[in-house]
Design a protein around this motif. Structure first.
Motif, PDB file in Angstrom:
ATOM      1  N   LEU A  22       0.827  -1.205   0.000  1.00 23.32           N
ATOM      2  CA  LEU A  22       0.000   0.000   0.000  1.00 23.32           C
ATOM      3  C   LEU A  22       0.866   1.262   0.000  1.00 23.32           C
ATOM      4  O   LEU A  22       0.469   2.296  -0.532  1.00 23.32           O
ATOM      5  N   ASP A  23       2.061   1.169   0.563  1.00 27.12           N
ATOM      6  CA  ASP A  23       2.970   2.308   0.548  1.00 27.12           C
ATOM      7  C   ASP A  23       3.488   2.559  -0.867  1.00 27.12           C
ATOM      8  O   ASP A  23       3.653   3.708  -1.288  1.00 27.12           O
ATOM      9  N   VAL A  24       3.753   1.482  -1.615  1.00 25.46           N
ATOM     10  CA  VAL A  24       4.187   1.613  -3.008  1.00 25.46           C
ATOM     11  C   VAL A  24       3.090   2.286  -3.830  1.00 25.46           C
ATOM     12  O   VAL A  24       3.355   3.209  -4.613  1.00 25.46           O
ATOM     13  N   VAL A  25       1.848   1.833  -3.651  1.00 25.94           N
ATOM     14  CA  VAL A  25       0.712   2.412  -4.370  1.00 25.94           C
ATOM     15  C   VAL A  25       0.565   3.894  -4.016  1.00 25.94           C
ATOM     16  O   VAL A  25       0.362   4.746  -4.891  1.00 25.94           O
ATOM     17  N   LYS A  26       0.682   4.216  -2.746  1.00 26.55           N
ATOM     18  CA  LYS A  26       0.575   5.597  -2.287  1.00 26.55           C
ATOM     19  C   LYS A  26       1.605   6.494  -2.958  1.00 26.55           C
ATOM     20  O   LYS A  26       1.281   7.570  -3.468  1.00 26.55           O
ATOM     21  N   THR A  27       2.846   6.031  -3.023  1.00 24.93           N
ATOM     22  CA  THR A  27       3.911   6.828  -3.633  1.00 24.93           C
ATOM     23  C   THR A  27       3.674   7.027  -5.118  1.00 24.93           C
ATOM     24  O   THR A  27       3.843   8.131  -5.655  1.00 24.93           O
ATOM     25  N   ARG A  28       3.253   5.968  -5.822  1.00 24.11           N
ATOM     26  CA  ARG A  28       2.978   6.076  -7.259  1.00 24.11           C
ATOM     27  C   ARG A  28       1.900   7.129  -7.519  1.00 24.11           C
ATOM     28  O   ARG A  28       1.997   7.939  -8.436  1.00 24.11           O
ATOM     29  N   GLN A  29       0.845   7.104  -6.718  1.00 21.55           N
ATOM     30  CA  GLN A  29      -0.246   8.054  -6.921  1.00 21.55           C
ATOM     31  C   GLN A  29       0.193   9.480  -6.613  1.00 21.55           C
ATOM     32  O   GLN A  29      -0.217  10.429  -7.286  1.00 21.55           O
ATOM     33  N   GLN A  30       1.039   9.648  -5.613  1.00 17.04           N
ATOM     34  CA  GLN A  30       1.490  10.985  -5.248  1.00 17.04           C
ATOM     35  C   GLN A  30       2.423  11.594  -6.295  1.00 17.04           C
ATOM     36  O   GLN A  30       2.440  12.811  -6.483  1.00 17.04           O
TER      37      GLN A  30
ATOM     38  N   ASN B 299      -4.987   6.166 -10.729  1.00 14.00           N
ATOM     39  CA  ASN B 299      -6.177   6.376  -9.909  1.00 14.00           C
ATOM     40  C   ASN B 299      -6.749   5.053  -9.426  1.00 14.00           C
ATOM     41  O   ASN B 299      -6.819   4.074 -10.173  1.00 14.00           O
ATOM     42  N   GLY B 300      -7.216   5.031  -8.187  1.00 14.86           N
ATOM     43  CA  GLY B 300      -7.837   3.837  -7.635  1.00 14.86           C
ATOM     44  C   GLY B 300      -6.809   2.868  -7.090  1.00 14.86           C
ATOM     45  O   GLY B 300      -5.875   2.486  -7.802  1.00 14.86           O
ATOM     46  N   THR B 301      -6.972   2.460  -5.849  1.00 16.05           N
ATOM     47  CA  THR B 301      -5.994   1.578  -5.212  1.00 16.05           C
ATOM     48  C   THR B 301      -5.902   0.227  -5.909  1.00 16.05           C
ATOM     49  O   THR B 301      -4.802  -0.230  -6.256  1.00 16.05           O
ATOM     50  N   ILE B 302      -7.045  -0.421  -6.143  1.00 15.63           N
ATOM     51  CA  ILE B 302      -7.040  -1.743  -6.780  1.00 15.63           C
ATOM     52  C   ILE B 302      -6.527  -1.638  -8.215  1.00 15.63           C
ATOM     53  O   ILE B 302      -5.725  -2.467  -8.667  1.00 15.63           O
ATOM     54  N   ARG B 303      -6.973  -0.600  -8.921  1.00 14.81           N
ATOM     55  CA  ARG B 303      -6.527  -0.387 -10.307  1.00 14.81           C
ATOM     56  C   ARG B 303      -5.015  -0.186 -10.360  1.00 14.81           C
ATOM     57  O   ARG B 303      -4.329  -0.696 -11.248  1.00 14.81           O
ATOM     58  N   CYS B 304      -4.517   0.568  -9.406  1.00 11.93           N
ATOM     59  CA  CYS B 304      -3.082   0.838  -9.348  1.00 11.93           C
ATOM     60  C   CYS B 304      -2.294  -0.447  -9.097  1.00 11.93           C
ATOM     61  O   CYS B 304      -1.271  -0.703  -9.747  1.00 11.93           O
ATOM     62  N   ILE B 305      -2.763  -1.261  -8.168  1.00  8.02           N
ATOM     63  CA  ILE B 305      -2.084  -2.530  -7.876  1.00  8.02           C
ATOM     64  C   ILE B 305      -2.077  -3.426  -9.114  1.00  8.02           C
ATOM     65  O   ILE B 305      -1.045  -4.014  -9.475  1.00  8.02           O
TER      66      ILE B 305
ATOM     67  N   GLY C  71      -7.815  18.675  -4.463  1.00  7.21           N
ATOM     68  CA  GLY C  71      -7.885  17.235  -4.264  1.00  7.21           C
ATOM     69  C   GLY C  71      -6.558  16.530  -4.513  1.00  7.21           C
ATOM     70  O   GLY C  71      -6.310  15.457  -3.962  1.00  7.21           O
ATOM     71  N   ALA C  72      -5.702  17.141  -5.332  1.00  8.29           N
ATOM     72  CA  ALA C  72      -4.405  16.536  -5.631  1.00  8.29           C
ATOM     73  C   ALA C  72      -3.525  16.454  -4.390  1.00  8.29           C
ATOM     74  O   ALA C  72      -2.599  15.637  -4.327  1.00  8.29           O
ATOM     75  N   LEU C  73      -3.802  17.297  -3.403  1.00 15.62           N
ATOM     76  CA  LEU C  73      -3.037  17.259  -2.158  1.00 15.62           C
ATOM     77  C   LEU C  73      -3.362  16.010  -1.339  1.00 15.62           C
ATOM     78  O   LEU C  73      -2.684  15.714  -0.357  1.00 15.62           O
ATOM     79  N   TYR C  74      -4.413  15.309  -1.761  1.00 12.79           N
ATOM     80  CA  TYR C  74      -4.774  14.065  -1.081  1.00 12.79           C
ATOM     81  C   TYR C  74      -4.602  12.851  -1.995  1.00 12.79           C
ATOM     82  O   TYR C  74      -5.209  11.814  -1.782  1.00 12.79           O
ATOM     83  N   LYS C  75      -3.738  12.999  -3.000  1.00 12.87           N
ATOM     84  CA  LYS C  75      -3.412  11.844  -3.838  1.00 12.87           C
ATOM     85  C   LYS C  75      -2.755  10.772  -2.976  1.00 12.87           C
ATOM     86  O   LYS C  75      -1.893  11.065  -2.147  1.00 12.87           O
ATOM     87  N   GLY C  76      -3.167   9.544  -3.204  1.00 17.54           N
ATOM     88  CA  GLY C  76      -2.604   8.451  -2.425  1.00 17.54           C
ATOM     89  C   GLY C  76      -3.231   8.308  -1.049  1.00 17.54           C
ATOM     90  O   GLY C  76      -2.773   7.488  -0.243  1.00 17.54           O
ATOM     91  N   PHE C  77      -4.306   9.072  -0.785  1.00 18.64           N
ATOM     92  CA  PHE C  77      -4.902   9.038   0.554  1.00 18.64           C
ATOM     93  C   PHE C  77      -5.495   7.678   0.889  1.00 18.64           C
ATOM     94  O   PHE C  77      -5.319   7.175   2.006  1.00 18.64           O
ATOM     95  N   ILE C  78      -6.203   7.067  -0.073  1.00 21.32           N
ATOM     96  CA  ILE C  78      -6.866   5.791   0.214  1.00 21.32           C
ATOM     97  C   ILE C  78      -5.859   4.706   0.597  1.00 21.32           C
ATOM     98  O   ILE C  78      -5.996   4.089   1.668  1.00 21.32           O
ATOM     99  N   PRO C  79      -4.838   4.412  -0.232  1.00 19.29           N
ATOM    100  CA  PRO C  79      -3.873   3.397   0.206  1.00 19.29           C
ATOM    101  C   PRO C  79      -3.117   3.804   1.455  1.00 19.29           C
ATOM    102  O   PRO C  79      -2.749   2.960   2.276  1.00 19.29           O
ATOM    103  N   LYS C  80      -2.899   5.115   1.617  1.00 18.18           N
ATOM    104  CA  LYS C  80      -2.183   5.591   2.810  1.00 18.18           C
ATOM    105  C   LYS C  80      -3.008   5.367   4.066  1.00 18.18           C
ATOM    106  O   LYS C  80      -2.496   4.875   5.072  1.00 18.18           O
ATOM    107  N   VAL C  81      -4.307   5.693   4.018  1.00 27.23           N
ATOM    108  CA  VAL C  81      -5.138   5.527   5.206  1.00 27.23           C
ATOM    109  C   VAL C  81      -5.450   4.043   5.447  1.00 27.23           C
ATOM    110  O   VAL C  81      -5.595   3.611   6.599  1.00 27.23           O
TER     111      VAL C  81
END
Length: 288
Positions: free
Chosen positions: A31-39, A47-53, A250-260
């Motif tokens: 989830l940290d990898v996904v968060k960094t990619r989105q940020q 976009n989207g945690t599952i889509r990103c994975i 909203g871009a300031l919260y990119k990666g929020f879902i995998p991060k939280v």
């Protein structure tokens, strides 16, 4: 956090924090990898945690979800150990300074913020290396290769790129995390069994981790971009304004879902493992 039942030597606090940190990272790292990619992504390709994975796995292989884990593993022990040990030690300092015997809500926030600042100086080099390894454009194969490249180009101090943004990130997260734990724990019934204690710690830590994440995600977004090497992002506040202006708030919260998803439950795991280890070490220490 509330004051411990009995003060333990620093080494026990440090060891408990280290064990808690490594346990959390082993479970939550993808989830940290996904968060960094989105940020780092300004095109919304992730976009989207599952889509990103799925995208990472299909294009780069499953192992990519764990690329760069060596840096966090090496970082997590000193990072989380410093987090909890510094929180306990600063708590003692502030209680003595203000002449109080118990932790209050305001002291919990102040203590957490100071512990976060202390932690920042430990984690910056590891965070910098991790970001460069997690970036899709990265050509590095390991943390040693990244470290050598940074030192060669920018000297040893180059390993502390992003320190200012890291301070913002850790001060806000720790203040929210420990302050929230103190508040929530005070609202919950006193646990009577070890199972109830674990559930209370898991609940408090998860809520604290979620609240801390809400507070610090914008700082985490700009920290990732600063450490990724873009010359457009240098200082935290101007970077926040640039991202909001060019990509929307909203871009300031990119990666929020995998991060939280990581730091909510992850905050619970941290607190449960830390308190369990501290209880174990307390029984050993009392037998001496």
């Amino acid at each position: 956090m509330s004051e411990p039942q009995k003060t333990l030597p620093f080494i026990y606090q440090f060891a408990s924090g280290a064990i808690a940190g490594v346990s959390e990272i082993l479970v939550m790292y993808p989830l940290d990898v996904v968060k960094t990619r989105q940020q780092l992504d300004s095109t919304n390709a992730y976009n989207g945690t599952i889509r990103c994975i799925k995208k990472i796995v299909s294009e780069e292989g499953f192992s990519r979800l764990y690329k760069g884990i060596s840096a966090p593993i090496l970082m997590e022990a000193p990072k989380r150990a410093t987090k909890f040990a510094a929180n306990d030690e600063w708590g003692k300092f502030y209680r003595n300074l203000f002449g109080v015997s118990t932790m209050s809500q305001s002291l919990a926030i102040l203590t957490g913020a100071t512990a976060g600042a202390t932690e920042s100086f430990v984690v910056v080099p590891f965070e910098l290396i991790k970001i460069k390894l997690q970036d899709k454009a990265s050509k590095f194969n390991g943390m040693t290769e990244v470290a050598k490249d940074i030192v060669k180009k920018n000297g040893v101090l180059g390993l502390y790129k992003g320190l200012e943004s890291t301070l913002w990130r850790h001060v806000t997260w720790n203040a929210g995390y420990f302050g929230c734990i103190h508040q929530v724990r005070g609202l919950m019934p006193k646990p009577k069994t070890s199972t109830e204690k674990t559930l209370v710690d898991l609940t408090c830590g998860s809520i604290g981790g979620t609240f801390g994440t809400i507070l610090n995600t914008p700082f985490d977004v700009v920290k990732s971009r600063i450490q990724a090497g873009s010359t457009r992002y240098i200082w935290t506040v101007p970077s926040l304004l640039t991202v909001a202006k060019e990509e929307g708030f909203g871009a300031l919260y990119k990666g929020f879902i995998p991060k939280v998803l990581r730091l909510g439950p992850g905050g619970g795991i941290l607190l449960v493992v830390f308190t369990t280890c501290m209880d174990f070490f307390r029984t050993i220490h009392e037998k001496k």
